[in-house]
Each structure stands twice: as structure tokens, then as C-alpha cells.
Scaffold this active site. Structure first.
Site, PDB file in Angstrom:
ATOM      1  CD  GLU A 175     -12.480  82.935 -22.085  1.00  0.00           C
ATOM      2  OE1 GLU A 175     -11.921  82.921 -20.980  1.00  0.00           O
ATOM      3  OE2 GLU A 175     -12.504  81.967 -22.841  1.00  0.00           O
ATOM      4  CE  LYS A 217      -8.509  82.935 -23.089  1.00  0.00           C
ATOM      5  NZ  LYS A 217      -7.629  82.282 -22.117  1.00  0.00           N
TER       6      LYS A 217
HETATM    7  P1  13P Z   1      -8.799  77.145 -24.952  1.00  0.00           P
HETATM    8  O1  13P Z   1      -7.600  77.787 -25.573  1.00  0.00           O
HETATM    9  O2  13P Z   1      -8.630  75.671 -24.722  1.00  0.00           O
HETATM   10  O3  13P Z   1     -10.075  77.496 -25.653  1.00  0.00           O
HETATM   11  O4  13P Z   1      -8.938  77.733 -23.497  1.00  0.00           O
HETATM   12  C1  13P Z   1      -8.745  79.086 -23.284  1.00  0.00           C
HETATM   13  C2  13P Z   1      -9.554  79.559 -22.174  1.00  0.00           C
HETATM   14  O5  13P Z   1      -9.071  80.232 -21.318  1.00  0.00           O
HETATM   15  C3  13P Z   1     -10.975  79.211 -22.166  1.00  0.00           C
HETATM   16  O6  13P Z   1     -11.599  79.782 -21.081  1.00  0.00           O
END
Ligand code: 13P
Length: 349
Positions: A175, A217
Site C-alpha cells: 500500500e 492497495k
Molecule cells: P481508509 O479506507 O480509511 O483510507 O483506510 C484504508 C487503509 O487500510 C489505510 O491504510
């Protein structure tokens, strides 16, 4: 053998019409959200809230996997049963956030690096034995502030983390969150994201990470929260799908979106419009935290009865299921889960 375990997990996570719930806020982060809604910041309340989410009847019809924080992963959802065991029994894959958060770096003021690599191999072994089959590591990119040096360091660590996760039989979610915070334009966001993703996939190739067993992600391409020119939903969908087509290799396991601080309805609408630009060569779904949990948390803060609270959650999930099919419009909203207070919940920083 490991590759089979990983592929099996990917297939299940991207089951048709299902999303992944991110319930992995650090203690500090969820406490901030509790504080904003005057909920006592206790371990009991964190447990009770997460239990409310996970025990929602028929959750498995909407959610294929849940990312937990270490604290929750070690708690029992009921006597003698961990959250992971409960999820397995209910056809939901348990996942774990394994990065240890963000910290400052000398000589790069206002920037953050993600830590936790050193202990990772040992922790992965333990998490696998505790039932984790996928995991998450988050790095943050600020469109205007992040330097090439810090981005490079963070992305390198994402590749190392992904290698170690796969070695342990755990599917890595990588991510690189390009943040919504800031006053950048959508063009600036798109350019930054394109460069970050191109660099990231270069690093994954360099470290021989098995791409078919990786999940990306990502944020959507947005104008900054404080931008004076707010991008329209169609532009967001157009630019985000362009990024997916132009930077994400076709053989990746799949892509999931974070909500990033968008409201529940905004994130659902944008997802729906992004899906309309498909078909894509890889599976796509959502993995929201705030956009799924905020309406539920608000009900929880008002001590709404559990059945109603879980109904609100299901309502939000139903909206996102429609979005995955590209069929959601604001008219679909029932009003149950679309209204949240103006409190802005910040993510770990
Ligand atoms: P949000 O959907 O609140 O952005 O969080 C997702 C997430 O995993 C952030 O690390």
C-alpha cells in the site's frame, strides 16, 4: 506449495462482489476516532466495536477478508475463540497489518518512513500459525512534500516486505498511499501516483517478487482535500482507471482501493464510476476502513442497539456491492448509512 496457498488466498479474497474490510487501525488511530465521538478509549471498547463489525450476520456475503491489527489478532471474540478462528469458521480470510507505523527520518522534515522490517520474518511465522493468510504494509506519499529519496526508501521496503510475506505463505497487500490531505490538484496527484507505481513495480521486479501473488492497495486519483479546484467524480474515475491501465502490470493478483478520507458516499460513487471504465485485466475491489466504518462507529457511539448498528453496516456494504458492478448511484442510498457527522477522522500519521 507456498505458491498454491498464496493463489488460493488471492482467489478467495477476490470472490465476485466481495470487498475487504480494513479494521486494522493502530491503537492510537482508533482512539482518535473514539475521542472524536466521545467513546471511552479502552481496550474493552476497541474489542466491543470490532466484535460488532465482525459478528454482523451474513458478513461473508459481502466481505471476503478482514485486515486486523495485532491487538485484535490476539483477542478472543468469544470465550476460547480468536477473531481469526471466528473468521475462518465464517468463510472470511483473516489478515494482519504488519508494519509498525510511521516515524520521522533525520534531515527530511515533514516526511515519514514506515518501520518494522527487522522483525518481520519471525513475526510472519507467528502470524501464519495464528491463522493470517494475507497482510498489509502501508507507506505514505504526500503529493507535494515527499522527496524522491524517502519515496525510494519506502518503496524498497515494500518490496522486501512482499518477499518475506510470500516466503511465509501470506499474501502481501502493498500500500503506497498517495494522500488525500493537501492542496494539490488532481493533475499533480495523477503524476505523483504514476511515478510512484512505476517505481514500485520496478522494485518488485528487481527483488523477484511473484506478482501474481501480490495485491496493490491504492488511493484513487483525487484533488487534495484542501484544493481550491475540486475534481469531479467523472474526472476522478477517468484518471484513476487511466493509472490502472498504464502502470499496473496485468499479471498482478489484484487491486484494492482505500477510501483515504473520502465520505462513504463519495468513495462508493467513485468506485462505481471506476468500475464502469472496465473490464480490467486483474480483479479489483474495495478495502475501506473509514468509508465502511464511520456510519457504524457513529451508531456505536450513540449506543444504538447492536442489530440496528449491524444493519447500518450491511447497508453500506450493499452500496459498495452495487459499486463493484458499476451500478451505484446516489439514488440507491437508503439514508441508513450515508449520513455521518462532520468529524474528520485522520489516519495514522
Ligand atoms: P481508509 O479506507 O480509511 O483510507 O483506510 C484504508 C487503509 O487500510 C489505510 O491504510
Amino acid at each position: 506449495m507456498k505458491s498454491e496457498i498464496l493463489q488460493n488466498t488471492i482467489q478467495k479474497l477476490f470472490a465476485k462482489d466481495k470487498g475487504i474490510l480494513a479494521a486494522d487501525e493502530s491503537v492510537g488511530s482508533i482512539n482518535k476516532r473514539f475521542e472524536a465521538l466521545a467513546i471511552d478509549q479502552t481496550v474493552e471498547n476497541r474489542l466491543a466495536f470490532r466484535k460488532t463489525l465482525i459478528t454482523t450476520p451474513d458478513l461473508h456475503n459481502y466481505i471476503s477478508g478482514v485486515i486486523f491489527h495485532d491487538e485484535t489478532f490476539r483477542q478472543e471474540i468469544e470465550a476460547g475463540k480468536t477473531f481469526a478462528q471466528y473468521c475462518e469458521e465464517h468463510n472470511i480470510i483473516p489478515g494482519i497489518k504488519v508494519d509498525e507505523g510511521l516515524t520521522d527520518f533525520p534531515n527530511f522534515p515533514d516526511e515519514k518512513i514506515t518501520i518494522g522490517i527487522d522483525s518481520l520474518r519471525v513475526r510472519f511465522e507467528e502470524y501464519f500459525n495464528l491463522g493470517a493468510r494475507f497482510c498489509k504494509w502501508r507507506v505514505v506519499v504526500d503529493v507535494k512534500v515527499s522527496s524522491d529519496e524517502i519515496i525510494e526508501l519506502n518503496l524498497r521496503n515494500l518490496a522486501i516486505y512482499a518477499s518475506l510475506a510470500q516466503e511465509a505463505g501470506i499474501v502481501p497487500i502493498i500500500e503506497p498511499e498517495v494522500m488525500y490531505d493537501g492542496d494539490h490538484t488532481i493533475d499533480e496527484c495523477r503524476e505523483k501516483m504514476s511515478s510512484v507505481l512505476t517505481h514500485l513495480f520496478g522494485d518488485l521486479a528487481l527483488y523477484r517478487v511473484d506478482l501474481k501473488n501480490v495485491i496493490l492497495k491504492t488511493a484513487m486519483v483525487l484533488s487534495g482535500k484542501k484544493s481550491i479546484v475540486k475534481a469531479e467524480n467523472d474526472e476522478i474515475a477517468n484518471d484513476t482507471s487511466h493509472i490502472l491501465f498504464s502502470t499496473v502490470p496485468e499479471n498482478i493478483g489484484g487491486v484494492v482501493f482505500l477510501s483515504g478520507g473520502q465520505t462513504p458516499t463519495e468513495s462508493t460513487l467513485n468506485l462505481s464510476k471506476i468500475m464502469q471504465h472496465g473490464p480490467y485485466k486483474f480483479p479489483i475491489t474495495y478495502s475501506y476502513s473509514r468509508a465502511l466504518q464511520d456510519p457504524v462507529l457513529e451508531a456505536f457511539s450513540k449506543k444504538t442497539d447492536i442489530e440496528m448498528t449491524q444493519k447500518i453496516f450491511i447497508d453500506r456494504l450493499e452500496m459498495n456491492t452495487l459499486a463493484l458492478e458499476g451500478k451505484y448511484t446516489l439514488e440507491n442510498e437508503t439514508g441508513l448509512s450515508s449520513l455521518v457527522s462532520n468529524v474528520t477522522h485522520s489516519q495514522d500519521l
